[in-house]
Design an enzyme around this catalytic site. Structure first.
Site, PDB file in Angstrom:
ATOM      1  N   TRP A 205       0.849  -1.201   0.000  1.00 30.94           N
ATOM      2  CA  TRP A 205       0.000   0.000   0.000  1.00 30.94           C
ATOM      3  C   TRP A 205       0.880   1.246   0.000  1.00 30.94           C
ATOM      4  CZ3 TRP A 205      -4.722  -1.162  -1.204  1.00 30.94           C
ATOM      5  CH2 TRP A 205      -5.713  -0.178  -1.169  1.00 30.94           C
ATOM      6  N   ASP A 271      -0.189  11.001  -0.537  1.00 30.86           N
ATOM      7  CA  ASP A 271      -1.307  11.948  -0.499  1.00 30.86           C
ATOM      8  C   ASP A 271      -2.602  11.260  -0.111  1.00 30.86           C
ATOM      9  OD1 ASP A 271      -1.409  10.471  -2.896  1.00 30.86           O
ATOM     10  OD2 ASP A 271      -2.536  12.046  -3.901  1.00 30.86           O
ATOM     11  N   GLU A 274      -3.541   8.342  -2.032  1.00 29.73           N
ATOM     12  CA  GLU A 274      -2.662   7.186  -1.802  1.00 29.73           C
ATOM     13  C   GLU A 274      -1.810   6.842  -3.014  1.00 29.73           C
ATOM     14  OE1 GLU A 274      -5.869   4.401  -0.544  1.00 29.73           O
ATOM     15  OE2 GLU A 274      -5.172   4.826   1.485  1.00 29.73           O
ATOM     16  N   GLU A 275      -1.403   7.876  -3.760  1.00 29.85           N
ATOM     17  CA  GLU A 275      -0.697   7.624  -5.016  1.00 29.85           C
ATOM     18  C   GLU A 275       0.694   8.258  -5.087  1.00 29.85           C
ATOM     19  OE1 GLU A 275      -4.688   7.378  -7.888  1.00 29.85           O
ATOM     20  OE2 GLU A 275      -3.574   9.266  -7.701  1.00 29.85           O
ATOM     21  N   GLU A 504     -18.895   5.654  -4.758  1.00 32.65           N
ATOM     22  CA  GLU A 504     -17.655   6.425  -4.818  1.00 32.65           C
ATOM     23  C   GLU A 504     -17.624   7.344  -6.035  1.00 32.65           C
ATOM     24  OE1 GLU A 504     -13.161   5.059  -4.128  1.00 32.65           O
ATOM     25  OE2 GLU A 504     -13.941   4.422  -6.088  1.00 32.65           O
TER      26      GLU A 504
END
Length: 541
Positions: A205, A271, A274-275, A504
């Site tokens: 992750w 960030d 999550e990238e 989402e």
């Protein structure tokens, strides 16, 4: 998390926040103050800053109503904005959807969602994608919605949910995970998500993510302040025993988060999407608020050395935040040097950051600041021709996503879509800006940064203009600003799922819901935005 007691209404019961005393002044007095401030060397400031200074100085030292009266001028305070631009039919739908969102927050928390007490699940979806985890960031934002209703309504039944949240987060802080362990520099606090049984998620992750501890601290400091203000012996004991104790090494949940943020905010972080591993506006501004609020709480509780340390770090973050402002257009970018990531830097992380920052009015990162207004326009415009559902749309409001270059489609990597919560973030920021303008009746100073934004609503706008509520064009701009905000609500209503379900994403071509089902953050975003919209609409009455 505990749901409100049976029999109480589940619909939002918004109580308008306290608003600043309405500022009223005549045009001559405004001009005199402005000229004086421009001519004195130490007041070499921008028009945006001048606006703030004028308002502050007048509120503190001068009764301009009296000056206006003495000169035979009528003050412009209290001018009618005409017909309320908030759509009544839309309001009815928002009320119903907010009630559903409130219900969903509790359905997707704790044992009701298959999780431990106090844990908020991101989504009940377990396949394509699997979101049945508890994220520190999402949980803090969702729980902040419960805190907000508690502060507005005084519904003490909600306190149990916040206590359970505090207990659950303290236990998670101590779970060793791939980011580290609590007893070894507290590095584990940067872990973004956990299994819903409270164990560590050990898969690959984007870690660490340093916004989570900051957001959690913001929410729990708000709860601590509420308890201390009520001030019963039991409340004070709960705060000192479970929320904030000055002991070092840090043992209490808030103290641990503040120490983590204060010591690691300068370090790289992934960030909120999550990238990208780097330095991010959203993480910095969340850290700024956490440390500022944390310093105030530490002062109340006599932890003065910690308060000074937190405040010093907050000052450094405030300075660093200005490095995210691009020149010469004044737009705020989500990360530094976005070209290295093949992006423009226009990203929903900025309006979302404004919302979590708690910044007010036309302050540097406030919803009515020149930089934020310019950023909103640039961000929204970046999606006008990006999605099929936006093309040919003549209205200013369109569906927006995380960023135009997005490739995450809700399941895997292909091409990005609009999101419900990002679209709502625009209307939410504007609602707060509207509260500022209608409550203070602040003039609008047109400069090179904000001119493109205001020109959306009045093509005749030109540099150097100062519009006041006495001017019909000021009232026109504020009304059009409200209608623009309403347009983003219309987008969400148009593309909502069956029976009001908010997932989402919204498919960029078909407009159908996509990605994680019943995203809890989407519901919290809707509920929180509905409260500020209600406040903004009441300002037109």
């Amino acid at each position: 998390m505990v749901s409100p007691a049976q029999g109480k209404s589940s619909k939002p019961n918004a109580i308008p926040r306290r608003t600043p005393r309405r500022l009223t002044w005549g045009p001559l007095s405004l001009g005199v103050v402005a000229v004086l401030l421009y001519c004195i060397p130490q007041f070499a400031i921008t028009r945006n800053a001048l606006n703030s200074v004028v308002t502050d100085r007048v509120n503190q030292f001068v009764s301009l109503d009296g000056i206006a009266d003495s000169l035979g001028l009528s003050s412009f305070g209290g001018h009618s904005l005409g017909r309320n631009p908030c759509d009544s039919a839309l309001s009815a739908w928002i009320e119903d959807e907010a009630a559903l969102s409130w219900k969903k927050i509790f359905e997707q928390t704790g044992p009701a969602a298959g999780a431990l007490e106090g844990f908020v699940i991101a989504s009940p979806s377990t396949k394509d994608p699997d979101y049945l985890y508890t994220w520190t960031r999402d949980s803090a934002i969702v729980t902040s919605a419960i805190l907000e209703k508690l502060l507005r309504t005084g519904d003490t039944a909600l306190e149990a949910s916040l206590r359970l949240y505090a207990y659950s987060q303290k236990s998670l802080q101590r779970v060793c995970n791939p980011s580290g362990c609590f007893d070894n520099g507290m590095h584990g606090l940067g872990e973004p998500k956990y299994n819903v049984d409270g164990t560590a998620f050990t898969g690959s992750w984007g870690r660490p993510q340093r916004d989570g501890p900051a957001l959690r601290a913001i929410t729990l400091v708000g709860f601590a302040d509420y308890l201390l203000e009520r001030g019963t012996p039991q409340d004070i004991a709960f705060v000192k025993d479970h929320l904030y104790a000055s002991d070092m090494p840090a043992e209490s949940v808030i103290k641990a988060d503040l120490e983590y943020v204060a010591h690691y905010w300068k370090d790289n972080s992934f960030d909120l999407w999550e990238e990208i591993d780097g330095h991010h506006f959203f993480t910095y501004i969340a850290s700024l608020r956490a440390l500022s609020c944390g310093a105030a709480l530490a002062t109340k509780l006599g932890d003065t050395n910690a308060a000074q340390f937190y405040s010093a770090q907050a000052v450094q973050i405030e300075v660093e935040l200005h490095s995210f402002v691009s020149k010469p257009n004044g737009v705020v970018l989500a990360y530094k040097e976005p070209k290295q990531f093949n992006r423009t830097g226009l990203d929903a992380a900025v309006p979302l950051g404004v919302l979590v920052s708690g910044a007010q009015g036309s302050s540097d990162w406030g919803p009515a600041s020149d930089h934020i207004l310019a950023t909103l326009k640039a961000y929204v415009d970046s999606f006008r021709n990006e999605y099929k559902i936006n093309k040919g749309e003549k209205k200013l409001a369109v569906a927006t996503g995380r960023y135009a270059e997005d490739v995450y489609d809700g399941i895997g990597v292909s091409i990005g879509n609009p999101w419900y919560l990002t679209t709502l973030s625009v209307s939410h920021v504007i609602a707060r800006a509207l509260q500022y303008y209608t409550s203070t009746q602040s003039p609008i100073w047109i400069n090179h940064i904000n001119q493109p934004f205001w020109a959306q609503f009045d093509e005749k706008i030109h540099l150097g203009e100062v519009l006041t509520p006495r001017d019909k064009r000021w009232r026109h701009l504020i009304s059009e600003l409200a209608r623009w905000s309403e347009g983003f609500w219309q987008v969400v209503r148009k593309y909502q799922g069956v029976h009001g379900q908010l997932d989402e994403q919204i498919n960029r071509d078909t407009g159908l819901p996509q990605g994680a089902k019943n995203l809890t953050w989407s519901y919290a975003a809707f509920y929180l935005a509905s409260l500020d919209r209600a406040d903004a609409c009441s300002g037109f009455n």
